[in-house]
Design an enzyme around this catalytic site. Structure first.
Site, PDB file in Angstrom:
ATOM      1  N   ASP A   1       4.502  -0.425   1.912  1.00 48.06           N
ATOM      2  CA  ASP A   1       3.253  -0.324   1.167  1.00 48.06           C
ATOM      3  C   ASP A   1       3.438  -0.862  -0.248  1.00 48.06           C
ATOM      4  O   ASP A   1       4.556  -0.900  -0.777  1.00 48.06           O
ATOM      5  CB  ASP A   1       2.789   1.139   1.085  1.00 48.06           C
ATOM      6  CG  ASP A   1       2.334   1.681   2.433  1.00 48.06           C
ATOM      7  OD1 ASP A   1       2.088   0.869   3.339  1.00 48.06           O
ATOM      8  OD2 ASP A   1       2.229   2.909   2.567  1.00 48.06           O
TER       9      ASP A   1
ATOM     10  N   LYS B   1      -2.085  -1.949   1.058  1.00 42.78           N
ATOM     11  CA  LYS B   1      -3.285  -1.208   1.410  1.00 42.78           C
ATOM     12  C   LYS B   1      -3.558  -0.214   0.297  1.00 42.78           C
ATOM     13  O   LYS B   1      -2.739   0.638  -0.008  1.00 42.78           O
ATOM     14  CB  LYS B   1      -3.103  -0.447   2.724  1.00 42.78           C
ATOM     15  CG  LYS B   1      -3.064  -1.332   3.955  1.00 42.78           C
ATOM     16  CD  LYS B   1      -3.019  -0.507   5.215  1.00 42.78           C
ATOM     17  CE  LYS B   1      -4.332   0.234   5.377  1.00 42.78           C
ATOM     18  NZ  LYS B   1      -4.326   1.153   6.514  1.00 42.78           N
TER      19      LYS B   1
ATOM     20  N   MET C   1      -6.645  10.876  -4.174  1.00 44.02           N
ATOM     21  CA  MET C   1      -7.955  10.239  -4.341  1.00 44.02           C
ATOM     22  C   MET C   1      -7.887   9.066  -5.299  1.00 44.02           C
ATOM     23  O   MET C   1      -6.967   8.954  -6.111  1.00 44.02           O
ATOM     24  CB  MET C   1      -8.967  11.249  -4.872  1.00 44.02           C
ATOM     25  CG  MET C   1      -8.647  11.770  -6.264  1.00 44.02           C
ATOM     26  SD  MET C   1      -9.744  13.086  -6.779  1.00 44.02           S
ATOM     27  CE  MET C   1     -11.343  12.318  -6.604  1.00 44.02           C
TER      28      MET C   1
END
Length: 477
Positions: free
Chosen positions: A253, A275, A388
């Protein structure tokens, strides 16, 4: 001024001319090391100490009598300035720079174009340690520790591999297959025979093992899902480190830190499968396809994820895909962001006086907000750890307050948790979005909501203190 980052290199100096300027004890030590490497050593100095003079008489080295002259460097590969005269040393360095000859000035990193490292010698295996001239004593301390860790039998094991290298390459043409065979040699009973001094038995055992390996079919590929943790390489598990060093291909990642990637095999193939919220350069289907492609080609694949694969990492989906295609897999857990960020911010997720439960929540977009049980999330005496996007802070806080959570509830944002650039912002739930904007908080950032968040104001221990500390809940702090 920080020391420059050096490019490590082992120089082959056999029969090649090398100059040492200086005739004392320091020069003698440098000459001795160069002779061990087989160099054609010239010593330039007005006078020599007794040992160096004997080496000249024995024909081991050549003496250039007198004070340094730039033409001494005309045909040498590198030079070492080891005099007690700073001006002479500087002259050697300047002449080397003009002629593009690498020069080491003893105890003067600024003038040197190469450094002589501290070494652990298990020839033909040699470990070199350098601080780039910034802390030579520290480099020597590291060497002392490695001397106790690296068994002297490694020299014999390296010579065994050297003797068999050509035959192993001839019988096992595939690089991955050859690497796995040698790993078994170095870690198994053959290495035990070498350590016990039974070299003939080790040769026989290696020959038999090579026959068996050559007769076997090509190995099937596999995938290991490895949780990289939040960024601090010290939080990577030992099993995760082992997987990184055995991998042929690493699909990682974007948020996996460079420090963690630096622990992996240097000759592995690294593929960033970026991503992040709003920027899926590689789709999940694309990641599935890459895992399948490399595993079916017989490669060992590591799917390296920030945090933990099974905490909002879509690891379950990837295992389902691998199982449906008959690919062998393994999972190595990682330390998820909620645990690491809270710990590095000095915020306990549970506390006898403040929180008896923890909820892990993801809220990257409006659609994910609509699926949450807001009444349950708004309950008191619990900690919310929210994975988040920072852009959703205001909406998240507003919904919590609308469903009964007090606006004065402590909240903390931990940006780049566990990394050297970590920042912590502590405030109230009804003000945390404004503070995030004021301090330009960026992803990756974790939101912690609950009374325990206030404890970070006085329990912080890593990095800088919180950028803003609460003032209206002194009881908790």
């Amino acid at each position: 001024m920080s020391s420059p980052r050096l490019y490590p290199i082992f120089a082959e100096l056999s029969a090649r001319p090398v100059l040492v300027v200086g005739g004392g004890a320091v020069a003698q030590r440098k000459v001795a090391a160069l002779l061990e490497a087989g160099a054609d050593v010239r010593i330039g100095a007005p006078v020599l100490n007794c040992e160096l003079a004997q080496w000249v008489d024995a024909g081991r080295v050549r003496w250039i009598e007198g004070r340094f002259a730039p033409e001494w460097l005309d045909d040498v590969w590198l030079a070492i300035a080891a005099t007690s005269d700073a001006a002479a040393n500087a002259a050697v360095a300047a002449a080397g720079l003009a002629r593009r000859v690498f020069v080491n000035v003893v105890d003067d990193a600024a003038l040197s174009s190469f450094q002589v490292p501290a070494i652990v010698d298990r020839s033909p295996l040699v470990v070199a340690i350098s601080s780039g001239g910034a802390a030579p004593i520290l480099a020597r301390r590291v060497r002392e520790k490695l001397e106790t860790l690296l068994d002297p039998s490694l020299a014999s094991l390296a010579r065994l591999a050297e003797r068999w290298r050509g035959r192993i390459r001839g019988r096992l043409a595939d690089l991955g297959r050859r690497r796995r065979f040698l790993e078994r040699v170095f870690d198994g009973p053959i290495a035990d025979l070498v350590r016990s001094g039974r070299d003939d038995a080790a040769d026989a055992a290696l020959g038999a093992a090579l026959d068996r390996a050559a007769a076997q079919a090509l190995p099937r590929g596999s995938v290991v899902l490895v949780g990289a943790g939040p960024g601090d390489p010290g939080l990577l598990t030992l099993k995760g480190l082992r997987a990184l060093n055995e991998a042929d291909v690493i699909l990682h990642d974007r948020l996996v830190s460079r420090d963690v990637l630096a622990l992996a095999r240097r000759d592995a193939t690294f593929v960033e499968v970026a991503k992040e919220a709003g920027n899926h350069r590689t789709t999940q289907d694309g990641i599935h396809a890459l895992m399948l492609e490399h595993a079916q080609a017989g490669r060992r694949v590591v799917r390296l994820k920030g945090g933990d694969s099974f905490i909002f990492g879509r690891g379950g989906e990837e295992l389902e895909f691998l199982r449906s295609h008959g690919i062998a897999y393994e999972v190595v857990p990682g330390i998820t962001a909620a645990l690491a960020c809270a710990a590095y911010a000095g915020i306990p997720l549970t506390h006898r006086d403040h929180a008896q439960s923890v909820r892990l929540v993801t809220a990257h977009c409006k659609d994910s907000l609509d699926t949450l049980d807001w009444r349950a999330l708004a309950a008191e005496r619990q900690t919310l750890a929210v994975y988040m996007g920072v852009a959703g802070l205001e909406a998240f806080g507003a919904r919590l307050i609308a469903h009964g959570r007090a606006g004065s509830t402590p909240a903390a944002l931990v940006e780049n948790g566990s990394r050297r650039e970590q920042r912590v912002v502590i405030g109230r739930l009804d003000d945390i979005a404004r503070l995030a904007s004021e301090h330009a908080v960026r992803s990756p950032a974790l939101l912690l909501v609950g009374e325990v968040a206030a404890l970070g104001a006085r329990l912080h221990w890593y990095g800088a203190p919180p950028l803003q500390t609460p003032t209206s809940y002194a009881k908790a702090a």
